[in-house]
Design a protein around this motif. Structure first.
Motif, short mmCIF file in Angstrom:
data_model
loop_
_atom_site.label_atom_id
_atom_site.label_comp_id
_atom_site.label_asym_id
_atom_site.label_seq_id
_atom_site.Cartn_x
_atom_site.Cartn_y
_atom_site.Cartn_z
N HIS A 74 30.41 46.69 105.01
CA HIS A 74 30.56 46.85 106.27
C HIS A 74 32.01 47.36 106.68
O HIS A 74 32.04 47.83 108.03
CB HIS A 74 30.49 45.63 107.15
CG HIS A 74 28.75 45.07 107.15
ND1 HIS A 74 27.97 45.59 108.31
CD2 HIS A 74 28.16 44.54 106.38
CE1 HIS A 74 26.78 45.13 107.86
NE2 HIS A 74 26.74 44.55 106.67
N ALA A 75 32.92 47.47 105.92
CA ALA A 75 34.45 48.13 106.16
C ALA A 75 34.40 49.29 105.24
O ALA A 75 35.34 50.12 105.48
CB ALA A 75 35.25 47.28 105.63
N ASN A 76 32.99 49.94 104.79
CA ASN A 76 33.22 51.11 104.09
C ASN A 76 32.39 52.20 104.95
O ASN A 76 31.08 52.11 104.86
CB ASN A 76 32.47 50.81 102.85
CG ASN A 76 32.37 52.23 102.00
OD1 ASN A 76 32.46 53.34 102.57
ND2 ASN A 76 32.34 52.11 100.66
N ALA A 77 33.04 52.99 105.61
CA ALA A 77 32.69 54.17 106.44
C ALA A 77 31.51 55.15 105.80
O ALA A 77 30.45 55.15 106.41
CB ALA A 77 33.47 54.76 107.22
N MET A 80 28.32 52.89 105.02
CA MET A 80 27.56 52.66 106.31
C MET A 80 26.96 53.79 107.12
O MET A 80 26.00 53.41 107.74
CB MET A 80 28.53 51.65 107.19
CG MET A 80 28.78 50.07 106.76
SD MET A 80 27.51 49.24 106.24
CE MET A 80 26.81 48.80 107.80
N VAL A 89 32.96 49.92 111.71
CA VAL A 89 33.40 49.40 110.29
C VAL A 89 34.85 48.68 110.36
O VAL A 89 35.36 48.80 109.32
CB VAL A 89 33.50 50.80 109.36
CG1 VAL A 89 32.24 51.01 109.15
CG2 VAL A 89 34.27 51.78 109.82
#
Length: 146
Positions: A74-77, A80, A89
């Motif tokens: 979820h923090a990996n653009a 995602m 993100v």
């Protein structure tokens, strides 16, 4: 008269249960049953995508490891973007600076992490009214602890 009171009480109880908002975790169904309609299952992920500790039956993920685990995707653009180009993100960074994240980082584990609000299995998009983090139900979800 007692029967009337009992009937009224039962009717009120049934009405309250029927109107209850969705819960972050629904204990009546198995994780496998809940996961069938999960956004992660729909994206092609499997139990082993999060439960990396070995073979089934899978154990729970340690509380202090839940937010970092969710953040791996979820923090990996780039990752995602494959599923929803508009999805934010930055939630993990916001969590780390929140009271919940700061307390978790200090070793306090009785604070909210991702699965406490979003659920662990049967996760629905925020746009789904059945999601515990959908705008109409968010305050109720927060009120479970606050």
């Amino acid at each position: 008269m007692r029967r009337v009171r009992a009937l009224v009480a039962l009717t009120l109880l049934m009405t309250a249960v029927a109107a209850a908002p969705p819960r972050a975790q629904t204990p009546v169904a198995t994780p496998e049953a809940l996961f069938k309609d999960d956004v992660h299952a729909q994206a092609g992920l499997a139990c082993s995508s999060c439960h990396t500790s070995g073979a089934a039956p899978y154990g729970p993920v340690e509380r202090t490891k839940i937010a970092p685990l969710c953040a791996t995707c979820h923090a990996n653009a780039e990752y995602m973007k494959k599923y929803n180009p508009q999805v934010r993100v930055d939630q993990y960074q916001q969590y780390l600076t929140s009271t919940h994240g700061k307390r978790m980082a200090s070793g306090e584990t009785r604070v909210a992490t991702c699965s406490d609000c979003h659920g662990a299995h049967g996760i629905r998009p925020v746009s789904d009214a059945r999601s515990p983090v959908a705008p109409p139900t968010l305050a109720t979800t927060c009120a479970k602890c606050h």
